[in-house]
Design a protein around this motif. Structure first.
Motif, PDB file in Angstrom:
ATOM      1  N   HIS A   3      -5.234  -0.846  -5.355  1.00 39.89           N
ATOM      2  CA  HIS A   3      -5.641  -0.757  -6.851  1.00 39.89           C
ATOM      3  C   HIS A   3      -5.271   0.656  -7.210  1.00 39.89           C
ATOM      4  O   HIS A   3      -5.878   1.720  -6.507  1.00 39.89           O
ATOM      5  N   THR A   8      -8.296  -3.141  -1.200  1.00 36.76           N
ATOM      6  CA  THR A   8      -9.149  -4.295  -1.107  1.00 36.76           C
ATOM      7  C   THR A   8      -8.328  -5.646  -0.709  1.00 36.76           C
ATOM      8  O   THR A   8      -7.147  -5.456  -0.445  1.00 36.76           O
ATOM      9  N   ALA A   9      -9.049  -6.730  -0.645  1.00 37.44           N
ATOM     10  CA  ALA A   9      -8.334  -7.904  -0.461  1.00 37.44           C
ATOM     11  C   ALA A   9      -7.039  -8.505  -1.233  1.00 37.44           C
ATOM     12  O   ALA A   9      -6.535  -9.059  -0.810  1.00 37.44           O
ATOM     13  N   GLN A  10      -7.683  -8.124  -2.306  1.00 32.38           N
ATOM     14  CA  GLN A  10      -6.777  -8.367  -3.596  1.00 32.38           C
ATOM     15  C   GLN A  10      -5.403  -7.446  -3.673  1.00 32.38           C
ATOM     16  O   GLN A  10      -4.530  -7.890  -4.156  1.00 32.38           O
ATOM     17  N   ILE A  47      -6.934   2.522  -3.625  1.00 37.70           N
ATOM     18  CA  ILE A  47      -8.282   1.712  -3.094  1.00 37.70           C
ATOM     19  C   ILE A  47      -7.745   0.244  -2.540  1.00 37.70           C
ATOM     20  O   ILE A  47      -7.274  -0.589  -3.672  1.00 37.70           O
ATOM     21  N   GLU A  96       0.737  -1.175  -0.158  1.00 43.17           N
ATOM     22  CA  GLU A  96      -0.045   0.008  -0.115  1.00 43.17           C
ATOM     23  C   GLU A  96       0.857   1.168  -0.089  1.00 43.17           C
ATOM     24  O   GLU A  96       0.404   2.201  -0.514  1.00 43.17           O
ATOM     25  N   LYS A 130     -15.848  -4.360  -7.743  1.00 49.42           N
ATOM     26  CA  LYS A 130     -16.169  -4.401  -6.451  1.00 49.42           C
ATOM     27  C   LYS A 130     -16.654  -3.156  -5.902  1.00 49.42           C
ATOM     28  O   LYS A 130     -16.588  -1.883  -6.574  1.00 49.42           O
ATOM     29  N   GLU A 137     -16.678  -0.685  -3.346  1.00 47.65           N
ATOM     30  CA  GLU A 137     -15.568   0.115  -3.065  1.00 47.65           C
ATOM     31  C   GLU A 137     -14.950   0.731  -4.271  1.00 47.65           C
ATOM     32  O   GLU A 137     -14.540   1.863  -4.271  1.00 47.65           O
ATOM     33  N   ILE A 138     -14.530  -0.140  -5.320  1.00 49.61           N
ATOM     34  CA  ILE A 138     -13.859   0.441  -6.278  1.00 49.61           C
ATOM     35  C   ILE A 138     -14.789   1.154  -7.268  1.00 49.61           C
ATOM     36  O   ILE A 138     -14.682   1.971  -7.949  1.00 49.61           O
TER      37      ILE A 138
END
Length: 254
Positions: A202, A197-199, A195, A130, A176, A178-179
């Motif tokens: 982004h 996420t669990a992935q 952004i 991040e 998703k 949130e995206i």
């Protein structure tokens, strides 16, 4: 060379059972009968021109450009000419019944769900770190690096890297939540703050937002979806008892 193998309906039915395809097969059979029954009740029939058009469409979809190719295809799937015509008729009845039931609902449905059909042209880099994503975001904001350069440096997947992180034309429901919320609130062209996420983190470039338009293609898509939902509800109400009568088919093994 192996001896010839005789296969009957019982063998086929057993293979269907062992392949766990019974529910799918039953749904298809009942669905076809439901369509035929309700179409008959509503006086919906397929005329000669419609049947010919449906048959031509079937041949085109299956790349059958000659009578010989069509005959080979029929043999492959153990279909007679009458059964091919039955398939064409079923296609016509489905389309006409769908029009009869839902044609007037298309525009109201589209207006109610218009935002769902808005599309975005976007590019994306997904990072595990991040902090790195934030650092890269600020570098992009300052013009120290271009997004295209960043995709070649940070995207691991070769195909996606060659495409510069291009995700294509994407709808709201394909992202998703949130995206989606951030993407469809953007002012293109805009690079969004990472952004998470669990992935991963982004980093997204929103190039263009394309408003929804009720094209002929979208009309067909909505009509098909409404009809499929309706048909599934009808099928679920039917009590079914499958029966098969064995009929031998001789296949020569190679």
């Amino acid at each position: 060379m192996l001896n010839p193998i005789t296969i009957c309906d019982k063998d086929i039915f057993q293979q269907v059972k062992l392949s766990c395809l019974i529910p799918t097969m039953i749904e298809g059979i009942v669905g076809r009968q439901v369509i035929a029954q309700i179409a008959a009740e509503k006086g919906i029939v397929a005329d000669t021109h419609e049947l010919q058009q449906a048959a031509d469409d079937l041949r085109r979809v299956n790349n059958l450009h000659s009578a010989g190719e069509t005959w080979i295809w029929l043999q492959k799937y153990h279909l007679s000419l009458d059964e091919f015509e039955e398939l064409a008729a079923a296609t016509v009845l489905s389309a006409k019944l769908a029009q009869h039931l839902f044609a007037e609902q298309l525009e109201p449905y589209f207006l109610e769900h218009q935002l769902d059909y808005t599309r975005v042209v976007m590019y994306e880099i997904v990072l595990d770190d991040e902090d790195l994503a934030m650092e890269l975001f600020y570098a992009l904001q300052e013009g120290e690096i271009h997004f295209h350069q960043a995709t070649h440096q940070y995207i691991q997947d070769p195909d996606l890297r060659r495409q510069g992180g291009y995700r294509g034309l994407v709808r709201r429901n394909e992202l998703k939540p949130e995206i989606s919320a951030a993407v469809f609130s953007a002012q293109p062209p805009q690079i969004l703050k990472p952004i998470v996420t669990a992935q991963g983190a982004h980093l997204i470039l929103v190039e263009e937002l394309i408003p929804a338009e009720l094209t002929q293609e979208l009309r067909y898509e909505i009509l098909s979806a409404l009809f499929a939902t309706w048909l599934k509800q009808q099928v679920e109400q039917v009590e079914v008892t499958p029966q098969l009568e064995p009929e031998p088919i001789l296949l020569q093994s190679r």
